[in-house]
Write a protein that holds these residues in place. Structure first.
Motif, PDB file in Angstrom:
ATOM      1  N   LYS A 146       3.353  41.756  52.275  1.00 27.34           N
ATOM      2  CA  LYS A 146       3.000  41.334  53.535  1.00 27.34           C
ATOM      3  C   LYS A 146       2.797  39.718  52.945  1.00 27.34           C
ATOM      4  CE  LYS A 146      -0.793  43.117  54.488  1.00 27.34           C
ATOM      5  NZ  LYS A 146      -2.019  43.548  55.125  1.00 27.34           N
ATOM      6  N   VAL A 147       3.565  38.993  53.778  1.00 31.88           N
ATOM      7  CA  VAL A 147       3.400  37.219  53.707  1.00 31.88           C
ATOM      8  C   VAL A 147       2.422  36.706  54.600  1.00 31.88           C
ATOM      9  CG1 VAL A 147       5.716  37.327  52.919  1.00 31.88           C
ATOM     10  CG2 VAL A 147       5.489  36.933  55.247  1.00 31.88           C
ATOM     11  N   GLN A 148       1.548  37.432  55.316  1.00 34.71           N
ATOM     12  CA  GLN A 148       0.710  36.661  56.294  1.00 34.71           C
ATOM     13  C   GLN A 148      -0.497  37.844  56.705  1.00 34.71           C
ATOM     14  OE1 GLN A 148       2.596  34.969  59.781  1.00 34.71           O
ATOM     15  NE2 GLN A 148       0.683  35.032  60.779  1.00 34.71           N
ATOM     16  N   GLY A 149      -1.592  37.429  56.795  1.00 34.29           N
ATOM     17  CA  GLY A 149      -2.616  38.279  57.275  1.00 34.29           C
ATOM     18  C   GLY A 149      -3.478  38.742  56.226  1.00 34.29           C
ATOM     19  N   ASP A 150      -4.360  39.526  56.368  1.00 35.69           N
ATOM     20  CA  ASP A 150      -5.361  40.067  55.524  1.00 35.69           C
ATOM     21  C   ASP A 150      -4.653  40.770  54.076  1.00 35.69           C
ATOM     22  OD1 ASP A 150      -8.116  40.581  54.524  1.00 35.69           O
ATOM     23  OD2 ASP A 150      -7.654  42.688  55.124  1.00 35.69           O
ATOM     24  N   GLY A 151      -5.008  40.623  52.854  1.00 37.65           N
ATOM     25  CA  GLY A 151      -4.518  41.305  51.943  1.00 37.65           C
ATOM     26  C   GLY A 151      -3.179  40.782  51.353  1.00 37.65           C
ATOM     27  N   SER A 152      -2.623  39.947  52.296  1.00 40.69           N
ATOM     28  CA  SER A 152      -1.254  39.420  51.808  1.00 40.69           C
ATOM     29  C   SER A 152      -1.080  38.515  50.264  1.00 40.69           C
ATOM     30  CB  SER A 152      -0.699  38.348  52.836  1.00 40.69           C
ATOM     31  OG  SER A 152      -1.523  37.358  53.057  1.00 40.69           O
ATOM     32  N   GLY A 153      -2.233  37.761  50.125  1.00 38.69           N
ATOM     33  CA  GLY A 153      -2.523  37.070  48.900  1.00 38.69           C
ATOM     34  C   GLY A 153      -2.382  37.912  47.676  1.00 38.69           C
ATOM     35  N   GLY A 210       9.158  32.451  55.567  1.00 38.87           N
ATOM     36  CA  GLY A 210       9.836  31.691  56.445  1.00 38.87           C
ATOM     37  C   GLY A 210       8.524  30.488  56.625  1.00 38.87           C
ATOM     38  N   GLY A 211       8.971  29.595  57.719  1.00 43.07           N
ATOM     39  CA  GLY A 211       8.258  28.567  58.045  1.00 43.07           C
ATOM     40  C   GLY A 211       6.880  28.988  58.975  1.00 43.07           C
ATOM     41  N   GLY A 212       6.103  28.159  59.178  1.00 44.15           N
ATOM     42  CA  GLY A 212       4.842  28.492  60.003  1.00 44.15           C
ATOM     43  C   GLY A 212       4.031  27.493  59.832  1.00 44.15           C
ATOM     44  N   SER A 213       2.792  27.928  60.546  1.00 40.90           N
ATOM     45  CA  SER A 213       1.688  26.787  60.603  1.00 40.90           C
ATOM     46  C   SER A 213       0.992  26.828  59.311  1.00 40.90           C
ATOM     47  CB  SER A 213       0.676  27.255  61.870  1.00 40.90           C
ATOM     48  OG  SER A 213       0.291  28.549  61.508  1.00 40.90           O
ATOM     49  N   LEU A 214      -0.177  26.138  59.145  1.00 39.06           N
ATOM     50  CA  LEU A 214      -0.865  25.830  57.868  1.00 39.06           C
ATOM     51  C   LEU A 214      -1.610  27.363  57.813  1.00 39.06           C
ATOM     52  CD1 LEU A 214      -2.201  24.694  55.618  1.00 39.06           C
ATOM     53  CD2 LEU A 214      -3.668  23.539  57.081  1.00 39.06           C
ATOM     54  N   GLU A 215      -2.011  27.994  59.061  1.00 37.59           N
ATOM     55  CA  GLU A 215      -2.806  29.330  58.883  1.00 37.59           C
ATOM     56  C   GLU A 215      -1.806  30.280  58.634  1.00 37.59           C
ATOM     57  OE1 GLU A 215      -2.923  27.055  61.233  1.00 37.59           O
ATOM     58  OE2 GLU A 215      -4.749  26.257  61.553  1.00 37.59           O
ATOM     59  N   ASP A 216      -0.667  30.297  58.980  1.00 37.34           N
ATOM     60  CA  ASP A 216       0.650  31.315  58.634  1.00 37.34           C
ATOM     61  C   ASP A 216       0.867  31.200  57.107  1.00 37.34           C
ATOM     62  OD1 ASP A 216       0.327  32.074  61.091  1.00 37.34           O
ATOM     63  OD2 ASP A 216       2.276  31.001  61.760  1.00 37.34           O
ATOM     64  N   LEU A 217       0.589  30.070  56.540  1.00 31.24           N
ATOM     65  CA  LEU A 217       0.980  29.864  55.190  1.00 31.24           C
ATOM     66  C   LEU A 217      -0.186  29.974  54.341  1.00 31.24           C
ATOM     67  CD1 LEU A 217       3.779  26.951  55.412  1.00 31.24           C
ATOM     68  CD2 LEU A 217       4.245  29.516  55.426  1.00 31.24           C
ATOM     69  N   TRP A 218      -1.378  30.315  54.789  1.00 33.28           N
ATOM     70  CA  TRP A 218      -2.463  30.071  53.924  1.00 33.28           C
ATOM     71  C   TRP A 218      -2.458  31.201  52.949  1.00 33.28           C
ATOM     72  CZ3 TRP A 218      -5.669  26.456  53.732  1.00 33.28           C
ATOM     73  CH2 TRP A 218      -6.930  26.594  53.217  1.00 33.28           C
TER      74      TRP A 218
END
Length: 534
Positions: free
Chosen positions: A179-186, A216-224
């Motif tokens: 997962k590249v976005q959301g909870d647990g993605s990191g 892909g691209g996204g906002s700061l929150e999407d790339l967090w």
């Protein structure tokens, strides 16, 4: 005067529980859904139950906050100490301690400025640890055999990477879906990087030569997720060269600083990972043509040089002309040289013969005789001096030997006394040892007599042996007609076994066996020797 306790009043009477419940309902109805902005304080991570407890505060007040386990798993951002957030939830009370708190359902940073401040603080912290140092970065392999890609299995990113690699230089690509976005993605991205590094070099799954972490691209929150500390540390610790391709060219995340190379786009990462095969083929063809031309020109140059050297070399007759001339001159002068050498030798011999006269030889003989006589005289004097010194030494030794008998006699007397003492001690020790050995031998003899089977035979028992002289311990070991020897205390009897009878009756044929009494033979050393039952 105090008021009378029994006086009537119009105030309603509540129990503590009723009052607390009423306050709880009032607060929950009045603040059923609120948004609160404040700074997180006292956050220590989720409790063992999965719930998170902390406080929200500003410069003048604070309020307790709780995030239940079900809501915590749905948060887009994990709370951090000192982070300014906007919390959405409802206010309730806790009757057990007369406290109120906000139950948070959603949590978001308080604007991009707060996120940027948190990002800058985290960047400074990791940079201070040396995770972004240029010395840690590794060069990318020129032509990797296997490329590992950490990205979402769906979407345009993975398709762009695979398409670009296939166009430029097709190689084996391993995709680790995350997962590249959301909870647990990191956590998933960090686990994927460590998982690729944990692969064995020659294992069933090939170990990648280079890694691409893409999104892909996204906002700061999407790339967090790619600013997560675990992701940055995993990228810095990666033993495989890593390319970061997160967002567009203007997007910057912390993994870009820890990666070995940063690509502006996922397609750019694929272009960094592999060269263009057509360009390599063209360069290889050009180099091959240059190499072939250089080899041809080199061969032509060396061929011309060889021809020039061959023309410069003299012929065989020219090379041998001078040695042949020297040889002919030497051969021509050899005869004259031999004649001159013989003449010179003859002249030398004649000069030496002129000096050999009888008078000269006689004088030399007389001189040598005189030298010999002088040497004999000197030798006689030397021998006489040595004889005199030897006589003096012998006289000294004779005087010394005169005193030897008396010293020898004294030493002999002392040795005789010491020998007498040793003889007496030896006699005493020998007598004691003989006595001890006699007592020990007697004790052994008594024990031997007590263990002797002859004592058993004297009590009326008998020893049965078979033809080979072995003791028979059981009747089942003998068959009918077997020859046995029965030993009694006073002798031995030969017997033959008969068939077994019922009731233990003795067969008639064996009722009166032939008796042969043979007593144990006495030896010259004493009584009969002890036998053995076994």
């Amino acid at each position: 005067m105090f008021p009378d306790n029994d006086s009537p009043t119009n105030l309603a009477e509540y129990s503590v529980s009723e009052l607390s419940g009423s306050i709880k309902r009032t607060v929950e109805q009045a603040f059923e859904q609120v948004r609160v902005r404040g700074e997180i304080s006292g956050y220590r991570g989720p409790h063992s139950s999965g719930h998170a407890y902390f406080c929200l505060k500003d410069d003048r007040a604070r309020i307790d906050a709780v995030i239940w386990k079900s809501s915590f798993s749905r948060l887009r951002f994990r709370p951090e100490e000192g982070m300014e957030v906007i919390a959405t939830g409802k206010v309730t009370t806790f009757p057990g301690s007369s406290k109120y708190q906000i139950v948070i359902e959603t949590l978001e940073p308080a604007g991009a400025g707060a996120l940027m401040a948190l990002l800058e603080e985290r960047r400074r912290k990791l940079a201070a640890e040396g995770l972004f140092d240029a010395a840690r970065k590794r060069p990318l392999p020129f032509l990797p055999r296997v490329i590992g890609v950490v990205t979402s299995p769906t979407g345009a990113v993975i398709r762009d990477i695979l398409h670009r690699i296939a166009d430029r230089f097709p190689v084996h690509v391993l995709v680790w879906p995350v997962k590249v976005q959301g909870d647990g993605s990191g956590e998933e991205v960090a686990a994927a990087i460590r998982g690729f590094n944990a692969l064995e070099q020659e294992g069933a799954i090939p170990r990648p030569d280079v890694l691409i972490v893409a999104r892909g691209g996204g906002s700061l929150e999407d790339l967090w997720s790619f600013n997560d500390e675990a992701v940055v540390r995993a990228a810095a610790d990666s033993q495989i060269p890593l390319i970061s391709a997160v967002g567009h060219e203007t997007d910057t995340t912390l993994i870009d600083h820890a990666a070995d190379r940063r690509a502006p786009t996922p397609t750019g990462a694929a272009e960094m990972a592999v060269p263009v095969k057509a360009d390599l083929d063209a360069a290889l063809a050009a180099l091959s043509a240059r190499l072939k031309g250089a080899a041809t020109r080199q061969m032509d140059g060396r061929r011309q040089a060889l021809r020039a050297l061959a023309r410069a070399l003299p012929s065989l007759d020219q090379l041998l002309a001078l040695p042949r001339r020297r040889f002919d001159e030497a051969a021509a002068g050899l005869g004259r040289g031999l004649q001159m050498n013989t003449l010179n030798k003859r002249r030398t011999f004649e000069r030496a013969a002129a000096h050999l006269r009888p008078e000269l030889l006689a004088g030399r003989i007389i001189e040598r005789r005189q030298r010999l006589a002088d040497a004999l005289q000197r030798a006689e004097r030397v021998i006489e001096r040595r004889i005199d010194r030897s006589r003096a030494r012998i006289g000294t030794l004779d005087a010394a030997l005169g005193a030897v008998p008396s010293r020898i006699a004294a030493r002999a007397e002392r040795a005789r006394d010491r020998l007498s003492g040793l003889v007496r001690r030896a006699d005493t020790a020998l007598a004691g040892d003989v006595s001890r050995r006699k007592a020990l031998l007697a004790a052994h003899d008594r024990m031997l007599q007590s263990l002797s089977y002859m004592k058993v035979l004297e009590r009326g028992y008998a020893l049965v042996r078979d033809e080979e002289g072995h003791a028979v311990k059981q009747a089942a070991g003998l068959g009918p007609g077997a020859a046995v020897t029965i030993t009694f205390a006073d002798g031995t009897v030969d017997a033959v076994t008969g068939p077994p009878q019922a009731g233990g009756a003795v067969p008639p044929a064996a009722a009166e066996p032939k008796r042969k009494i043979a007593k144990p033979a006495a030896t010259a050393d004493g009584p009969p020797k002890q036998g053995s039952l076994f």
